[in-house]
Design a protein around this motif. Structure first.
Motif, mmCIF file in Angstrom:
data_model
loop_
_atom_site.group_PDB
_atom_site.id
_atom_site.type_symbol
_atom_site.label_atom_id
_atom_site.label_comp_id
_atom_site.label_asym_id
_atom_site.label_seq_id
_atom_site.Cartn_x
_atom_site.Cartn_y
_atom_site.Cartn_z
ATOM 1 N N ASN A 80 12.861 -11.014 4.677
ATOM 2 C CA ASN A 80 11.593 -10.267 4.730
ATOM 3 C C ASN A 80 10.371 -11.176 4.540
ATOM 4 O OD1 ASN A 80 10.069 -7.904 4.932
ATOM 5 N ND2 ASN A 80 9.991 -7.690 2.707
ATOM 6 N N LYS A 81 9.214 -10.612 4.820
ATOM 7 C CA LYS A 81 7.918 -11.289 4.718
ATOM 8 C C LYS A 81 7.841 -12.418 5.745
ATOM 9 C CE LYS A 81 7.503 -10.052 -0.153
ATOM 10 N NZ LYS A 81 6.906 -10.281 -1.441
ATOM 11 N N ASP A 83 5.993 -12.653 8.122
ATOM 12 C CA ASP A 83 4.597 -12.955 8.442
ATOM 13 C C ASP A 83 4.034 -14.043 7.519
ATOM 14 O OD1 ASP A 83 5.063 -10.750 6.578
ATOM 15 O OD2 ASP A 83 2.891 -10.653 6.360
ATOM 16 N N LEU A 84 4.713 -14.278 6.385
ATOM 17 C CA LEU A 84 4.237 -15.305 5.449
ATOM 18 C C LEU A 84 5.022 -16.612 5.587
ATOM 19 C CD1 LEU A 84 3.880 -13.130 2.190
ATOM 20 C CD2 LEU A 84 2.133 -13.628 3.911
ATOM 21 N N ILE A 107 12.309 -10.059 9.148
ATOM 22 C CA ILE A 107 11.533 -8.817 9.315
ATOM 23 C C ILE A 107 10.213 -8.897 8.549
ATOM 24 C CG2 ILE A 107 13.541 -7.303 9.666
ATOM 25 C CD1 ILE A 107 13.026 -6.314 6.717
ATOM 26 N N ASN A 108 9.344 -7.980 8.934
ATOM 27 C CA ASN A 108 8.135 -7.721 8.162
ATOM 28 C C ASN A 108 8.225 -6.248 7.787
ATOM 29 O OD1 ASN A 108 5.626 -6.924 7.331
ATOM 30 N ND2 ASN A 108 4.508 -7.870 9.026
ATOM 31 N N SER A 109 8.434 -5.981 6.517
ATOM 32 C CA SER A 109 8.671 -4.602 6.081
ATOM 33 C C SER A 109 7.504 -3.666 6.345
ATOM 34 C CB SER A 109 8.972 -4.567 4.581
ATOM 35 O OG SER A 109 10.274 -4.956 4.356
ATOM 36 N N HIS A 110 6.331 -4.237 6.534
ATOM 37 C CA HIS A 110 5.173 -3.388 6.792
ATOM 38 C C HIS A 110 5.074 -2.999 8.269
ATOM 39 C CE1 HIS A 110 3.181 -5.182 2.971
ATOM 40 N NE2 HIS A 110 3.877 -4.104 2.700
ATOM 41 N N VAL A 143 16.566 -9.315 -5.032
ATOM 42 C CA VAL A 143 15.901 -9.710 -6.267
ATOM 43 C C VAL A 143 14.507 -9.054 -6.309
ATOM 44 C CG1 VAL A 143 17.189 -11.886 -6.378
ATOM 45 C CG2 VAL A 143 14.920 -11.871 -5.331
ATOM 46 N N PRO A 144 13.841 -9.039 -7.462
ATOM 47 C CA PRO A 144 12.542 -8.376 -7.551
ATOM 48 C C PRO A 144 11.514 -8.943 -6.566
ATOM 49 C CG PRO A 144 13.366 -8.869 -9.752
ATOM 50 C CD PRO A 144 14.291 -9.545 -8.782
ATOM 51 N N ASN A 145 10.684 -8.050 -6.078
ATOM 52 C CA ASN A 145 9.498 -8.401 -5.292
ATOM 53 C C ASN A 145 9.784 -8.920 -3.878
ATOM 54 O OD1 ASN A 145 6.632 -8.184 -5.752
ATOM 55 N ND2 ASN A 145 6.518 -10.389 -5.364
ATOM 56 N N VAL A 146 11.010 -8.790 -3.395
ATOM 57 C CA VAL A 146 11.277 -9.259 -2.026
ATOM 58 C C VAL A 146 10.832 -8.248 -0.975
ATOM 59 C CG1 VAL A 146 13.135 -10.953 -2.364
ATOM 60 C CG2 VAL A 146 13.672 -8.512 -2.259
ATOM 61 N N GLY A 147 10.497 -7.033 -1.438
ATOM 62 C CA GLY A 147 9.980 -6.041 -0.492
ATOM 63 C C GLY A 147 10.932 -4.904 -0.194
ATOM 64 N N SER A 149 11.081 -1.896 -1.682
ATOM 65 C CA SER A 149 10.380 -0.609 -1.629
ATOM 66 C C SER A 149 9.582 -0.486 -0.337
ATOM 67 C CB SER A 149 9.438 -0.461 -2.823
ATOM 68 O OG SER A 149 10.175 -0.586 -3.995
ATOM 69 N N ALA A 150 8.942 -1.590 0.057
ATOM 70 C CA ALA A 150 8.174 -1.561 1.310
ATOM 71 C C ALA A 150 9.109 -1.253 2.474
ATOM 72 C CB ALA A 150 7.475 -2.908 1.520
HETATM 73 N N1 LIG Z 1 3.113 -9.985 3.698
HETATM 74 C C1 LIG Z 1 4.125 -9.169 3.411
HETATM 75 N N2 LIG Z 1 4.157 -8.577 2.213
HETATM 76 C C2 LIG Z 1 5.205 -7.765 1.940
HETATM 77 C C3 LIG Z 1 6.242 -7.521 2.866
HETATM 78 N N3 LIG Z 1 7.128 -6.692 2.291
HETATM 79 C C4 LIG Z 1 6.655 -6.415 1.064
HETATM 80 N N4 LIG Z 1 5.504 -7.049 0.848
HETATM 81 C C5 LIG Z 1 4.675 -7.053 -0.376
HETATM 82 O O1 LIG Z 1 5.429 -7.654 -1.423
HETATM 83 C C6 LIG Z 1 5.150 -7.019 -2.667
HETATM 84 C C7 LIG Z 1 6.441 -6.524 -3.296
HETATM 85 O O2 LIG Z 1 6.988 -5.518 -2.476
HETATM 86 P P1 LIG Z 1 7.930 -4.366 -3.064
HETATM 87 O O3 LIG Z 1 8.359 -3.518 -1.909
HETATM 88 O O4 LIG Z 1 7.306 -3.688 -4.216
HETATM 89 O O5 LIG Z 1 9.136 -5.269 -3.595
HETATM 90 P P2 LIG Z 1 10.482 -4.775 -4.325
HETATM 91 O O6 LIG Z 1 11.574 -5.653 -3.835
HETATM 92 O O7 LIG Z 1 10.684 -3.310 -4.160
HETATM 93 O O8 LIG Z 1 10.142 -5.129 -5.835
HETATM 94 P P3 LIG Z 1 10.931 -4.632 -7.170
HETATM 95 O O9 LIG Z 1 10.709 -3.157 -7.267
HETATM 96 O O10 LIG Z 1 10.266 -5.437 -8.246
HETATM 97 O O11 LIG Z 1 12.361 -4.999 -7.021
HETATM 98 C C8 LIG Z 1 4.157 -5.899 -2.351
HETATM 99 O O12 LIG Z 1 2.859 -6.383 -2.588
HETATM 100 C C9 LIG Z 1 4.373 -5.641 -0.860
HETATM 101 O O13 LIG Z 1 3.234 -5.112 -0.223
HETATM 102 C C10 LIG Z 1 6.179 -8.191 4.143
HETATM 103 O O14 LIG Z 1 7.051 -8.089 5.019
HETATM 104 N N5 LIG Z 1 5.102 -9.002 4.345
#
Ligand SMILES: Nc1nc2c(ncn2[C@@H]2O[C@H](COP(=O)(O)OP(=O)(O)OP(=O)(O)O)[C@@H](O)[C@H]2O)c(=O)[nH]1
Length: 265
Positions: A80-81, A83-84, A107-110, A143-147, A149-150
Motif C-alpha cells: 500500500n501507499k 503513491d508515496l 495499491i493506493n488505498s485511497h 502492522v499499524p498505520n499501513v492503511g 482502515s483506509a
Molecule cells: N498516501 C497514502 N496514504 C495512505 C494510504 N493508505 C492509507 N494512508 C494514510 O495512512 C494513514 C494510516 O492509515 P490507516 O488506514 O489508519 O492505517 P491502519 O493500518 O488502519 O492503522 P492502525 O489502525 O494503526 O493499524 C492515514 O493517514 C491514511 O490516510 C495510501 O495508499 N496512500
C-alpha cells in the motif's frame, strides 16, 4: 538499500549502544498481545488473507511472527501507499515476490480503481473455493498505520456500489466462528457465495529484530518515534537522503526562476 547506506547506518548507529542485547528492540504494548492472539484464531477460519504492507518498506513492514501462519494460507500481499513509493523500485519488488511465488500488488488505498484491482485478484484467488463454499472470509492484516482502515473503507465503498439499495450492506457482523468468542465485524463484498472482508487491528512483533527495521517502521509511522528515538530517526533519514543525493532544498536555478516570477521547470 545499497551497501553504502548499510555501512553508514551500521557505522552511525552501531556506536549508539541501542540495546545491550545486540540491537533487538524489546517493545510490545500489552494490547497487541491480545490482538495478536485473536488474529491467530481468526486466521484459522479465513479463506484468504490480504496482508497489507507499506510499499516503501515491503520487508520491514511484515509481521514476522505471523509469517509462518500466513505462508500456509491463500495470501495476497497488498503493497500500500504506492503513491508515496519510488516508482523506479516498485517493479523490482513485484519481481521479488514473483520469485517467491507470492501474489502481490501495489495499491493506493485511497483510490477506488486501485482497490478494485486488488479485489479482482482476491476473487481470482478464491475462484476454486467460490464453487464449493457458501460463505468465504477474507481477512485484512498488517502492522499499524499501513492503511488497513483506509483499504477497508474503500472496499466498503465498492461493496455499496455493487449492491442496489436496500440490499446495501452496512457494517456486518459475522460469527460466532469456531474457537472465536468475539464476533467479527466485516463487510460483504459479494453474494452467492457471500464473501466477507474482515478488519483487524494493526499488530507488530514483540521484538523488532534490528535497529534499522525499527527506524524504517518509525519513519513509516508504524511505531512511535520515541521507541527508537527522534535523534536517531533524524540521523538515519539524513543518511538516506544524503546517500541518495535527494536535494533538501530546491536547486538554485529554480529559486532564481521563482524570484523572476516564473514557475520552476
Ligand atoms: N498516501 C497514502 N496514504 C495512505 C494510504 N493508505 C492509507 N494512508 C494514510 O495512512 C494513514 C494510516 O492509515 P490507516 O488506514 O489508519 O492505517 P491502519 O493500518 O488502519 O492503522 P492502525 O489502525 O494503526 O493499524 C492515514 O493517514 C491514511 O490516510 C495510501 O495508499 N496512500
Amino acid at each position: 538499500m545499497g551497501r553504502g547506506l548499510k555501512g553508514l547506518v551500521k557505522k552511525g548507529l552501531g556506536e549508539m549502544d541501542f540495546t545491550a542485547g545486540g540491537g533487538v528492540i524489546n517493545w510490545f504494548p500489552g494490547h497487541m498481545a491480545a490482538a495478536t492472539r485473536a488474529i491467530r484464531q481468526r486466521l484459522k477460519v479465513s479463506d484468504l488473507v490480504i496482508e497489507v504492507r507499506d510499499s516503501r518498506i515491503p520487508l520491514s513492514s511484515a509481521n514476522a511472527d505471523l509469517q509462518p501462519q500466513l505462508l500456509s494460507k491463500r495470501r495476497v500481499i497488498a503493497l500500500n501507499k504506492k503513491d508515496l513509493a519510488n516508482p523506479n523500485i516498485m517493479h523490482k519488488w513485484v519481481s521479488y515476490f514473483d520469485s517467491c511465488k507470492q501474489d502481490c500488488i501495489h495499491i493506493n488505498s485511497h483510490s477506488k480503481s486501485s482497490v478494485q484491482k486488488l479485489l479482482e485478484l482476491v476473487e481470482l484467488k478464491l475462484k476454486e473455493a467460490i464453487s464449493r463454499e457458501p460463505t468465504l472470509l477474507v481477512m485484512v492484516v498488517g502492522v499499524p498505520n499501513v492503511g488497513k482502515s483506509a483499504l477497508i473503507n474503500s472496499i466498503h465503498q465498492i461493496a455499496l456500489s455493487r449492491y442496489p439499495a436496500p440490499d446495501k450492506l452496512k457494517r456486518a457482523t459475522v460469527g460466532p466462528l469456531p474457537g472465536v468468542t468475539q464476533d467479527i465485524a466485516g463487510y460483504k463484498i459479494a453474494h452467492q457465495p457471500s464473501i466477507y472482508v474482515l478488519d483487524t487491528p494493526g499488530v507488530l512483533v514483540p521484538s523488532i529484530p534490528d535497529i534499522e527495521t525499527g527506524l524504517k517502521l518509525a519513519l513509516a509511522g508504524s511505531v512511535k518515534d520515541s521507541v527508537v528515538g527522534e535523534e536517531r530517526i533524524a540521523q538515519y533519514l539524513l543518511a538516506v537522503l544524503n546517500l541518495r543525493g535527494t536535494p533538501l532544498r530546491p536547486p538554485l536555478e529554480a529559486l532564481e526562476q521563482q524570484e523572476n516570477g516564473r514557475d520552476p521547470v
